[in-house]
Design a protein around this motif. Structure first.
Motif, PDB file in Angstrom:
ATOM      1  N   ILE A 696       0.821  -1.192   0.062  1.00  0.00           N
ATOM      2  CA  ILE A 696       0.023   0.116  -0.061  1.00  0.00           C
ATOM      3  C   ILE A 696       0.978   1.253   0.108  1.00  0.00           C
ATOM      4  O   ILE A 696       1.887   1.175   0.686  1.00  0.00           O
ATOM      5  CB  ILE A 696      -0.915   0.127   1.212  1.00  0.00           C
ATOM      6  CG1 ILE A 696      -1.991   1.287   1.053  1.00  0.00           C
ATOM      7  CG2 ILE A 696      -0.203   0.033   2.488  1.00  0.00           C
ATOM      8  CD1 ILE A 696      -2.960   1.211   2.043  1.00  0.00           C
ATOM      9  N   CYS A 697       0.600   2.384  -0.850  1.00  0.00           N
ATOM     10  CA  CYS A 697       1.088   3.563  -0.833  1.00  0.00           C
ATOM     11  C   CYS A 697       1.088   4.272   0.297  1.00  0.00           C
ATOM     12  O   CYS A 697       0.005   4.229   1.054  1.00  0.00           O
ATOM     13  CB  CYS A 697       1.049   4.215  -2.131  1.00  0.00           C
ATOM     14  SG  CYS A 697      -0.536   5.462  -2.176  1.00  0.00           S
ATOM     15  N   GLY A 698       1.859   5.516   0.702  1.00  0.00           N
ATOM     16  CA  GLY A 698       1.834   6.225   2.035  1.00  0.00           C
ATOM     17  C   GLY A 698       0.618   6.933   1.701  1.00  0.00           C
ATOM     18  O   GLY A 698      -0.092   7.349   2.768  1.00  0.00           O
ATOM     19  N   ASP A 699       0.086   7.493   0.599  1.00  0.00           N
ATOM     20  CA  ASP A 699      -1.047   8.450   0.513  1.00  0.00           C
ATOM     21  C   ASP A 699      -2.343   7.652   0.957  1.00  0.00           C
ATOM     22  O   ASP A 699      -3.132   8.121   1.518  1.00  0.00           O
ATOM     23  CB  ASP A 699      -1.195   9.067  -0.861  1.00  0.00           C
ATOM     24  CG  ASP A 699      -2.343  10.000  -0.762  1.00  0.00           C
ATOM     25  OD1 ASP A 699      -2.236  11.011  -0.251  1.00  0.00           O
ATOM     26  OD2 ASP A 699      -3.311   9.609  -1.571  1.00  0.00           O
ATOM     27  N   CYS A 700      -2.474   6.379   0.272  1.00  0.00           N
ATOM     28  CA  CYS A 700      -3.680   5.604   0.335  1.00  0.00           C
ATOM     29  C   CYS A 700      -3.785   4.982   1.886  1.00  0.00           C
ATOM     30  O   CYS A 700      -4.739   4.688   2.399  1.00  0.00           O
ATOM     31  CB  CYS A 700      -3.409   4.298  -0.267  1.00  0.00           C
ATOM     32  SG  CYS A 700      -3.835   4.726  -2.171  1.00  0.00           S
ATOM     33  N   HIS A 701      -2.482   4.860   2.590  1.00  0.00           N
ATOM     34  CA  HIS A 701      -2.473   4.633   4.002  1.00  0.00           C
ATOM     35  C   HIS A 701      -3.197   5.613   4.713  1.00  0.00           C
ATOM     36  O   HIS A 701      -3.993   5.488   5.845  1.00  0.00           O
ATOM     37  CB  HIS A 701      -1.022   4.292   4.379  1.00  0.00           C
ATOM     38  CG  HIS A 701      -0.909   3.508   5.783  1.00  0.00           C
ATOM     39  ND1 HIS A 701      -0.613   4.268   6.827  1.00  0.00           N
ATOM     40  CD2 HIS A 701      -0.792   2.384   6.247  1.00  0.00           C
ATOM     41  CE1 HIS A 701      -0.606   3.529   7.883  1.00  0.00           C
ATOM     42  NE2 HIS A 701      -0.792   2.449   7.607  1.00  0.00           N
ATOM     43  N   SER A 702      -2.597   7.076   4.326  1.00  0.00           N
ATOM     44  CA  SER A 702      -3.167   8.125   5.104  1.00  0.00           C
ATOM     45  C   SER A 702      -4.760   8.311   4.935  1.00  0.00           C
ATOM     46  O   SER A 702      -5.475   8.652   6.068  1.00  0.00           O
ATOM     47  CB  SER A 702      -2.306   9.403   4.881  1.00  0.00           C
ATOM     48  OG  SER A 702      -1.007   9.312   4.985  1.00  0.00           O
ATOM     49  N   VAL A 703      -5.086   7.975   3.707  1.00  0.00           N
ATOM     50  CA  VAL A 703      -6.596   8.164   3.245  1.00  0.00           C
ATOM     51  C   VAL A 703      -7.415   7.276   4.079  1.00  0.00           C
ATOM     52  O   VAL A 703      -8.409   7.578   4.636  1.00  0.00           O
ATOM     53  CB  VAL A 703      -6.827   8.136   2.004  1.00  0.00           C
ATOM     54  CG1 VAL A 703      -8.165   7.863   1.601  1.00  0.00           C
ATOM     55  CG2 VAL A 703      -6.162   9.444   1.082  1.00  0.00           C
ATOM     56  N   ALA A 704      -6.782   5.958   4.086  1.00  0.00           N
ATOM     57  CA  ALA A 704      -7.767   4.693   4.970  1.00  0.00           C
ATOM     58  C   ALA A 704      -7.885   5.095   6.329  1.00  0.00           C
ATOM     59  O   ALA A 704      -8.896   5.032   6.922  1.00  0.00           O
ATOM     60  CB  ALA A 704      -6.907   3.575   4.510  1.00  0.00           C
ATOM     61  N   LYS A 705      -6.816   5.623   7.023  1.00  0.00           N
ATOM     62  CA  LYS A 705      -6.959   6.122   8.528  1.00  0.00           C
ATOM     63  C   LYS A 705      -8.060   7.110   8.677  1.00  0.00           C
ATOM     64  O   LYS A 705      -8.770   6.943   9.412  1.00  0.00           O
ATOM     65  CB  LYS A 705      -5.653   6.733   8.975  1.00  0.00           C
ATOM     66  CG  LYS A 705      -4.647   5.447   9.074  1.00  0.00           C
ATOM     67  CD  LYS A 705      -3.394   6.165  10.046  1.00  0.00           C
ATOM     68  CE  LYS A 705      -2.524   7.192   9.310  1.00  0.00           C
ATOM     69  NZ  LYS A 705      -1.375   7.584  10.142  1.00  0.00           N
ATOM     70  N   LEU A 706      -8.078   8.156   7.748  1.00  0.00           N
ATOM     71  CA  LEU A 706      -8.958   9.258   7.789  1.00  0.00           C
ATOM     72  C   LEU A 706     -10.447   8.928   7.563  1.00  0.00           C
ATOM     73  O   LEU A 706     -11.413   9.132   7.958  1.00  0.00           O
ATOM     74  CB  LEU A 706      -8.767  10.451   6.973  1.00  0.00           C
ATOM     75  CG  LEU A 706      -7.214  11.198   7.227  1.00  0.00           C
ATOM     76  CD1 LEU A 706      -6.999  12.040   6.123  1.00  0.00           C
ATOM     77  CD2 LEU A 706      -7.496  12.124   8.626  1.00  0.00           C
ATOM     78  N   ILE A 707     -10.481   7.906   6.394  1.00  0.00           N
ATOM     79  CA  ILE A 707     -11.834   7.373   6.319  1.00  0.00           C
ATOM     80  C   ILE A 707     -12.689   6.506   7.542  1.00  0.00           C
ATOM     81  O   ILE A 707     -13.780   6.676   7.784  1.00  0.00           O
ATOM     82  CB  ILE A 707     -12.015   6.516   5.016  1.00  0.00           C
ATOM     83  CG1 ILE A 707     -11.297   7.299   3.639  1.00  0.00           C
ATOM     84  CG2 ILE A 707     -13.179   5.671   4.652  1.00  0.00           C
ATOM     85  CD1 ILE A 707     -11.142   6.435   2.365  1.00  0.00           C
ATOM     86  N   SER A 708     -11.633   5.687   8.161  1.00  0.00           N
ATOM     87  CA  SER A 708     -11.987   5.022   9.189  1.00  0.00           C
ATOM     88  C   SER A 708     -12.732   5.824  10.158  1.00  0.00           C
ATOM     89  O   SER A 708     -13.449   5.529  10.976  1.00  0.00           O
ATOM     90  CB  SER A 708     -10.968   4.101   9.633  1.00  0.00           C
ATOM     91  OG  SER A 708      -9.955   5.000  10.494  1.00  0.00           O
ATOM     92  N   GLN A 709     -12.132   7.113  10.200  1.00  0.00           N
ATOM     93  CA  GLN A 709     -12.683   8.145  11.483  1.00  0.00           C
ATOM     94  C   GLN A 709     -13.904   8.794  10.907  1.00  0.00           C
ATOM     95  O   GLN A 709     -14.817   8.817  11.567  1.00  0.00           O
ATOM     96  CB  GLN A 709     -11.638   9.165  11.504  1.00  0.00           C
ATOM     97  CG  GLN A 709     -11.595  10.217  12.711  1.00  0.00           C
ATOM     98  CD  GLN A 709     -10.623  11.208  13.048  1.00  0.00           C
ATOM     99  OE1 GLN A 709      -9.774  11.159  12.149  1.00  0.00           O
ATOM    100  NE2 GLN A 709     -10.813  11.510  14.329  1.00  0.00           N
ATOM    101  N   LEU A 710     -13.844   9.279   9.674  1.00  0.00           N
ATOM    102  CA  LEU A 710     -15.002   9.945   9.002  1.00  0.00           C
ATOM    103  C   LEU A 710     -16.245   9.208   8.840  1.00  0.00           C
ATOM    104  O   LEU A 710     -17.326   9.776   9.262  1.00  0.00           O
ATOM    105  CB  LEU A 710     -14.629  10.898   7.648  1.00  0.00           C
ATOM    106  CG  LEU A 710     -13.682  12.022   7.769  1.00  0.00           C
ATOM    107  CD1 LEU A 710     -13.246  12.010   6.306  1.00  0.00           C
ATOM    108  CD2 LEU A 710     -14.466  13.021   8.360  1.00  0.00           C
ATOM    109  N   TYR A 711     -15.933   7.931   8.365  1.00  0.00           N
ATOM    110  CA  TYR A 711     -17.096   7.130   8.289  1.00  0.00           C
ATOM    111  C   TYR A 711     -17.457   6.139   9.356  1.00  0.00           C
ATOM    112  O   TYR A 711     -18.397   5.403   9.106  1.00  0.00           O
ATOM    113  CB  TYR A 711     -16.944   6.429   6.713  1.00  0.00           C
ATOM    114  CG  TYR A 711     -17.288   7.337   5.540  1.00  0.00           C
ATOM    115  CD1 TYR A 711     -18.340   7.466   4.973  1.00  0.00           C
ATOM    116  CD2 TYR A 711     -16.136   8.282   4.989  1.00  0.00           C
ATOM    117  CE1 TYR A 711     -18.490   8.239   3.903  1.00  0.00           C
ATOM    118  CE2 TYR A 711     -16.149   8.959   4.002  1.00  0.00           C
ATOM    119  CZ  TYR A 711     -17.460   9.148   3.503  1.00  0.00           C
ATOM    120  OH  TYR A 711     -17.495   9.906   2.454  1.00  0.00           O
TER     121      TYR A 711
END
Length: 737
Positions: A696-711
């Motif tokens: 997994i790339c670093g940007d996707c890793h950051s996005v997945a963390k934020l999505i888990s919180q937002l949704y």
């Protein structure tokens, strides 16, 4: 003379048999003849009843032995009934004892053969003879009962039967079955005049025990000894050729069989097919197969496996479709071939066909292959269904199936289920323990993996090379450098397991991830074995993490010397250049790949929803609800930006000057598309489970963390190396991956 088709009363005498007229009674021989001509168990039981009624006949050793023999060895045999008949004989003779020992030795209860042998020694007036021991030794072979077989060997010597060729041949087979090839060979060389069975037993033993060179050498010596080989000899020799991948000698054996007019029965023909397919000479295999009058299931399956292993799955499938009667072995061959060759979707599709066809019942091998395919795809729903199927069918959860279930649940992200399966087993072998350690390792639970390793030792289960590979991986993913050093250094000195290339690769990975690149290089330089591709690959991966270009170039050079077509080496070095903005070097690497005809493996993310696996490539718009997916993705990006998310454009590995194009390219990564689809297709609290074939790339890793919180959704993402559990804005890897 009456026949068995005549009424029973026509051959059972009507007058009473007395002691006085017994010797004169001529129907006795007729009755013995009728025993041999029985055509079903009912006839046997009627004669048995007559013998019991007129007890004098039953006391006769010949009639009693004849009845036991028919019960034990006829086409309608019943070993249980034979035993009942035997138990009614007051004084069984040696022949009768031998008959029962022989019958059980070839049955599913060979242990009974040993028990009867023991009873014979105490209850029979005569001692075991030269016909008894081969049957008893055969039973010991079936049970791999080394201690009992050695006792028989000693008894044979004490009773002056040590030169009997039949007994000695049985001992060769016994020691080979127990894995004691040196002992088998000692018996072989002591045989004064070896017959063809002696040579066959030893050749087959070496061939089956993965010593093909010794088998072929023995065949050459057999010829010098002027012993004429037969079809059994050639089966062993062809098996050795197949394991040795010696096509030239295999062809010579083929011509030898034809020159010497050795009978090409079905077993020998199948062995030749196996040799040609394993030696990748499918044209010659097909010529033999096409000439076969009645190929059996083994013949068809051998061709299926041959084509599949050569990568020609279309041909394998054609053979499978032409097969007149597909047994479970044929289904297993193709399912396993798909699964082991990186075609898990095809394996699962074929399993579905098997269920619909209902012409064969899945066995443990089927389920192991299908569970492995589920593991590759992250198909936890189907994997869970198979677990339920195993319970409903009452299949015994052996260690092999248990290992597969633990591996499936672990790789599908359900560690609770994996632990549940692990804890449900009373008897766990080294592979069950190792699989659970591997599961904890890939989920970043390094401390738990180390604790399980301690429990394994308390359970008196000796770790093997696989255990240490998994344990060192656990230390690597959790950053447990000191623990990794400790277990690596203890492998040989404490546990007697010599470190292999894969263990050195794990240790280089542990040191490299922690930034200890100099120590990693020093370890490689001191390796007692030549560093393999995995070692240099681990160092190259560490260089990517820490941006060490000079060392990365060195590691890449060594890796490509070993594996010139390793696309991962080109991509990793290219990624290092890209992160540092060295676009000329990136272009140079891509040109080298084009010139060599090497293509980068495309990133692919898969997600299972309602038992169906959906796959996404970068920028994919082939999905039936593609518009909804991209609409959801736009919504996600908008919400991310509203809380301050800034795309990590340094993770874009292409030279794109326009900022908006860079952002758009990052949004199209396959894991982001899979996450968007997962949010559309599943509801809270169901986790979004994704499997990606690359890191997994670093940007996707950051996005997945934020999505888990937002949704407020848990996201479980397995990349090529490990699992990431995203929950409430955090990842289980603690950003150490």
């Amino acid at each position: 003379m009456a026949t068995l088709h005549a009424p029973f009363s026509s051959f059972i005498p009507h007058r009473h048999i007395t002691t006085q007229n017994y010797d004169q009674y001529s129907d006795h021989q007729q009755l013995l003849s009728l025993i041999d001509r029985c055509y079903d168990l009912k006839q046997v039981k009627r004669i048995h009843a007559y013998l019991l009624r007129f007890g004098h006949l039953f006391f006769d050793p010949y009639s009693a032995s004849r009845l036991v023999t028919v019960c034990a060895f006829s086409p309608f045999s019943s070993l249980d009934y034979a035993r009942k008949v035997f138990d009614q004989i007051p004084q069984p003779n040696v022949f009768t004892w031998n008959t029962l020992i022989r019958a059980y030795a070839s049955s599913r209860k060979p242990n009974q053969s040993l028990l009867i042998f023991s009873k014979m020694r105490h209850q029979c007036f005569d001692p075991p003879n030269k016909y008894t021991y081969p049957f008893a030794i055969k039973a010991a072979s079936e049970l791999s009962a080394l201690r009992e077989g050695r006792v028989f060997h000693g008894m044979v010597i004490k009773t002056s039967l040590g030169s009997d060729i039949f007994i000695l041949n049985s001992l060769i087979h016994f020691y080979a079955a127990c894995g004691e090839l040196d002992e088998a060979f000692k018996v072989f060389v002591k045989i004064p005049k070896r017959d063809v069975v002696s040579w066959n037993s030893m050749i087959t033993a070496y061939a089956q025990a993965d010593y093909p060179e010794k088998a072929l050498e023995l065949f050459r010596r057999m010829e010098l000894d002027k012993v004429k080989p037969n079809d059994v000899t050639m089966v062993g020799v062809l098996s050795a050729c197949a394991k040795n991948l010696d096509l030239d000698f295999g062809r010579w054996v083929h011509s030898y069989i034809e020159r010497n007019e050795i009978d090409m029965d079905l077993i020998l023909t199948n062995s030749m097919l196996d040799m040609y397919t394993k030696c990748r000479s499918l044209e010659e295999a097909k010529r033999i197969f096409d000439k076969m009058h009645e190929p059996d299931s083994v013949s068809w399956t051998t061709m299926i496996v041959g084509y599949a292993k050569s990568g020609d799955f279309d041909a394998a499938r054609n053979v499978f479709d032409m097969m007149p009667n597909r047994d479970i072995a044929a289904w297993n061959a193709l399912i396993s071939a798909y699964e082991q060759s990186g075609h898990p979707k095809e394996a699962l599709s074929l399993f579905h066909e098997l269920q619909v066809a209902a012409t064969a019942k899945p066995d443990q091998l089927t389920l192991v292959s299908v569970l492995s395919a589920c593991s590759q795809l992250g198909a936890v729903d189907l994997g869970g269904w198979i677990h339920i199927y195993i319970k409903k069918q009452g299949l015994k959860l052996n260690c092999h199936l248990t290992t597969s279930l633990i591996d499936m649940y672990s790789k599908c992200g359900d560690m609770d289920k994996a632990l549940e399966v692990f804890q449900s087993m009373d008897q766990k072998d080294v592979y069950v323990w190792s699989a659970m350690i591997a599961g904890l390792a890939m989920h970043g639970c390094g401390r738990a993996a180390v604790e399980l390793f301690f429990q394994m030792q308390e359970a008196k289960v000796k770790p093997n090379a696989v255990t240490f590979t998994n344990l060192l991986c656990a230390c690597s993913h959790a950053g447990l450098v000191e623990e990794g050093r400790l277990y690596f250094n203890q492998m040989l000195t404490v546990y007697g397991v010599a470190p292999e290339a894969k263990h050195y690769a794990c240790m280089v990975d542990i040191l490299g991830r922690a930034g200890l690149l100099e120590e990693a290089v020093e370890l490689i330089e001191k390796m007692p074995i030549s560093p393999g591709a995995s070692v240099w690959g681990a160092l190259l991966g560490a260089c990517r993490i820490h941006g060490d270009v000079e060392l990365a170039e060195k590691a890449c050079k060594h890796l490509l010397e070993l594996e010139p077509r390793n696309h991962g080496a080109y991509v990793l070095l290219s990624n290092i250049y890209a992160k540092l903005g060295k676009w000329d070097a990136v272009s140079r690497m891509r040109k080298l790949m084009r010139n060599a005809g090497i293509k980068k493996e495309p990133g692919c993310s898969s997600i299972e929803v309602n038992g169906m696996v959906h796959e996404f490539l970068v920028g994919d718009n082939s999905h039936p609800i593609s518009k909804k997916i991209y609409s959801k993705l736009d919504e996600i990006v908008s919400r991310l930006k509203s809380i301050g998310y800034v795309p990590k454009k340094d993770h874009l590995l292409q030279n794109v000057e326009e900022e908006d194009v860079k952002e758009h390219a990052l949004y199209l990564h396959s894991e982001k598309l899979a996450i968007a689809f997962g949010l559309i297709s599943t509801d809270y609290p169901t986790p979004v489970r994704i499997v990606k074939n690359l890191r997994i790339c670093g940007d996707c890793h950051s996005v997945a963390k934020l999505i888990s919180q937002l949704y407020n959704r848990e996201i479980l993402l397995r990349d090529r190396y490990r699992f990431h559990h995203f929950k409430d804005g955090h990842c289980s890897c603690m950003d150490y991956w």
